[in-house]
Design a protein around this motif. Structure first.
Motif, PDB file in Angstrom:
ATOM      1  N   HIS A  32       0.829  -1.207   0.000  1.00  0.00           N
ATOM      2  CA  HIS A  32       0.000   0.000   0.000  1.00  0.00           C
ATOM      3  C   HIS A  32       0.865   1.259   0.000  1.00  0.00           C
ATOM      4  O   HIS A  32       0.606   2.214  -0.753  1.00  0.00           O
ATOM      5  CB  HIS A  32      -0.918  -0.016   1.215  1.00  0.00           C
ATOM      6  CG  HIS A  32      -1.742   1.238   1.354  1.00  0.00           C
ATOM      7  ND1 HIS A  32      -2.784   1.565   0.528  1.00  0.00           N
ATOM      8  CD2 HIS A  32      -1.633   2.278   2.259  1.00  0.00           C
ATOM      9  CE1 HIS A  32      -3.302   2.716   0.885  1.00  0.00           C
ATOM     10  NE2 HIS A  32      -2.620   3.173   1.937  1.00  0.00           N
ATOM     11  N   GLU A  33       1.870   1.267   0.838  1.00  0.00           N
ATOM     12  CA  GLU A  33       2.782   2.405   0.893  1.00  0.00           C
ATOM     13  C   GLU A  33       3.524   2.565  -0.429  1.00  0.00           C
ATOM     14  O   GLU A  33       3.764   3.687  -0.891  1.00  0.00           O
ATOM     15  CB  GLU A  33       3.772   2.234   2.044  1.00  0.00           C
ATOM     16  CG  GLU A  33       3.152   2.299   3.435  1.00  0.00           C
ATOM     17  CD  GLU A  33       2.610   3.676   3.746  1.00  0.00           C
ATOM     18  OE1 GLU A  33       3.118   4.667   3.177  1.00  0.00           O
ATOM     19  OE2 GLU A  33       1.659   3.780   4.553  1.00  0.00           O
ATOM     20  N   LYS A  34       3.862   1.435  -1.042  1.00  0.00           N
ATOM     21  CA  LYS A  34       4.583   1.469  -2.308  1.00  0.00           C
ATOM     22  C   LYS A  34       3.707   2.072  -3.400  1.00  0.00           C
ATOM     23  O   LYS A  34       4.152   2.907  -4.199  1.00  0.00           O
ATOM     24  CB  LYS A  34       5.010   0.056  -2.682  1.00  0.00           C
ATOM     25  CG  LYS A  34       5.884  -0.012  -3.928  1.00  0.00           C
ATOM     26  CD  LYS A  34       6.309  -1.446  -4.193  1.00  0.00           C
ATOM     27  CE  LYS A  34       7.186  -1.532  -5.433  1.00  0.00           C
ATOM     28  NZ  LYS A  34       7.616  -2.934  -5.699  1.00  0.00           N
ATOM     29  N   ARG A  35       2.439   1.639  -3.459  1.00  0.00           N
ATOM     30  CA  ARG A  35       1.520   2.193  -4.451  1.00  0.00           C
ATOM     31  C   ARG A  35       1.263   3.677  -4.191  1.00  0.00           C
ATOM     32  O   ARG A  35       1.145   4.475  -5.137  1.00  0.00           O
ATOM     33  CB  ARG A  35       0.189   1.427  -4.410  1.00  0.00           C
ATOM     34  CG  ARG A  35       0.242   0.039  -5.037  1.00  0.00           C
ATOM     35  CD  ARG A  35      -1.165  -0.486  -5.304  1.00  0.00           C
ATOM     36  NE  ARG A  35      -1.953  -0.549  -4.078  1.00  0.00           N
ATOM     37  CZ  ARG A  35      -2.012  -1.639  -3.300  1.00  0.00           C
ATOM     38  NH1 ARG A  35      -1.313  -2.728  -3.602  1.00  0.00           N
ATOM     39  NH2 ARG A  35      -2.752  -1.633  -2.201  1.00  0.00           N
ATOM     40  N   LYS A  36       1.183   4.029  -2.916  1.00  0.00           N
ATOM     41  CA  LYS A  36       0.959   5.428  -2.568  1.00  0.00           C
ATOM     42  C   LYS A  36       2.108   6.309  -3.054  1.00  0.00           C
ATOM     43  O   LYS A  36       1.887   7.391  -3.613  1.00  0.00           O
ATOM     44  CB  LYS A  36       0.796   5.551  -1.056  1.00  0.00           C
ATOM     45  CG  LYS A  36       0.380   6.928  -0.577  1.00  0.00           C
ATOM     46  CD  LYS A  36       0.161   6.920   0.926  1.00  0.00           C
ATOM     47  CE  LYS A  36      -0.227   8.301   1.435  1.00  0.00           C
ATOM     48  NZ  LYS A  36      -0.458   8.310   2.914  1.00  0.00           N
ATOM     49  N   LYS A  37       3.325   5.843  -2.858  1.00  0.00           N
ATOM     50  CA  LYS A  37       4.491   6.604  -3.322  1.00  0.00           C
ATOM     51  C   LYS A  37       4.533   6.665  -4.850  1.00  0.00           C
ATOM     52  O   LYS A  37       4.887   7.699  -5.434  1.00  0.00           O
ATOM     53  CB  LYS A  37       5.763   5.958  -2.790  1.00  0.00           C
ATOM     54  CG  LYS A  37       5.966   6.119  -1.296  1.00  0.00           C
ATOM     55  CD  LYS A  37       7.262   5.456  -0.845  1.00  0.00           C
ATOM     56  CE  LYS A  37       7.465   5.613   0.663  1.00  0.00           C
ATOM     57  NZ  LYS A  37       8.727   4.965   1.125  1.00  0.00           N
ATOM     58  N   ALA A  38       4.139   5.547  -5.484  1.00  0.00           N
ATOM     59  CA  ALA A  38       4.138   5.527  -6.951  1.00  0.00           C
ATOM     60  C   ALA A  38       3.118   6.505  -7.510  1.00  0.00           C
ATOM     61  O   ALA A  38       3.389   7.223  -8.491  1.00  0.00           O
ATOM     62  CB  ALA A  38       3.847   4.116  -7.449  1.00  0.00           C
ATOM     63  N   ASP A  39       1.931   6.566  -6.888  1.00  0.00           N
ATOM     64  CA  ASP A  39       0.903   7.513  -7.336  1.00  0.00           C
ATOM     65  C   ASP A  39       1.356   8.945  -7.129  1.00  0.00           C
ATOM     66  O   ASP A  39       1.126   9.811  -7.993  1.00  0.00           O
ATOM     67  CB  ASP A  39      -0.401   7.261  -6.581  1.00  0.00           C
ATOM     68  CG  ASP A  39      -1.046   5.938  -6.950  1.00  0.00           C
ATOM     69  OD1 ASP A  39      -0.697   5.391  -8.017  1.00  0.00           O
ATOM     70  OD2 ASP A  39      -1.894   5.445  -6.160  1.00  0.00           O
TER      71      ASP A  39
END
Length: 232
Positions: A32-39
């Motif tokens: 989730h944190e990874k996707r958040k940073k990617a977005d």
């Protein structure tokens, strides 16, 4: 054992989490944190792209407007933010979730209401369309003005004092002419038949009638004789 301790001991203990479940929860959180940073990184790069696009648009003296392709609300909000900072007009057109897009306009070339309404309807806009809309609006205004003048002229209509002109719009021309022949208006006599106002006698007949009336009047005023009075 006190009452509180007995209650707590009778309650079910919370379910224990196994190490496998803990590892799965940790992995989901990391993803989730990874996707958040990617977005966030994607929005950052998109914002930089929009800034470059708007800067190029402002430097192009021949350009009056710029249209972005359809996109989601998140990316459109970025364009609105950058356009506000750059002091550029930004309008959204199209249907949400289908083909919603943003169009930019320079401040010195702000869109007209006709252009905005046309684009909101999903129609194509160009100079020819704008010219035709102005001509149509001018034609409608002229028609409304002519209609208002015609109505005002009708409301302010004042008939003349002649019956043949005064009432012919109500009773017809022939009927008005007949009424005019029968009746003549005069401030001294009022509205009476013309036969009652005109003397049809000749001068000689008039003088003779006057002398006859005078002789009759003189005869009436002569005193009667005594014997005639007794006889009577």
């Amino acid at each position: 054992m006190d009452l509180l301790g007995s209650i707590l001991s009778s309650m079910d203990k919370p379910p224990s989490i196994s190490d496998k479940q803990k590892a799965l929860i940790k992995k989901q959180k990391e993803e989730h944190e990874k996707r958040k940073k990617a977005d966030a990184e994607k929005l950052k790069k998109f914002k930089e792209h929009v800034e470059e696009r708007i800067d190029k648009f402002l430097k192009d003296d021949a350009a009056k407007e710029y249209k972005f392709p359809p996109m989601d609300n998140v990316f459109r909000s970025v364009i609105h933010d950058v356009a506000e900072v750059a002091n550029v007009w930004a309008y959204s057109f199209g249907e949400e979730g289908v083909d919603r897009y943003i169009m930019l306009f320079k401040r010195e070339h702000a869109p007209s209401e006709d252009q905005l309404n046309t684009l909101r309807r999903g129609d194509e806009w160009n100079e020819e369309v704008g010219k035709r809309m102005q001509e149509d609006r001018k034609r409608v205004a002229q028609e409304e003005q002519q209609l208002a003048m015609s109505k005002k002229k009708k409301d302010n209509f004042v008939p003349t004092t002649f019956y043949k002109d005064k009432y012919q719009h109500l009773i017809g021309k022939d009927a008005a002419l007949q009424a005019a022949r029968k009746t003549e208006a005069n401030s001294s006599y009022g509205c009476v038949p013309s036969e009652n106002k005109k003397d049809q006698r000749s001068i000689e007949q008039t003088l003779a009638d006057i002398r006859a009336k005078k002789r009759k009047l003189d005869t009436t005023n002569i005193p009667a004789k005594p014997d005639e009075a007794v006889t009577k």
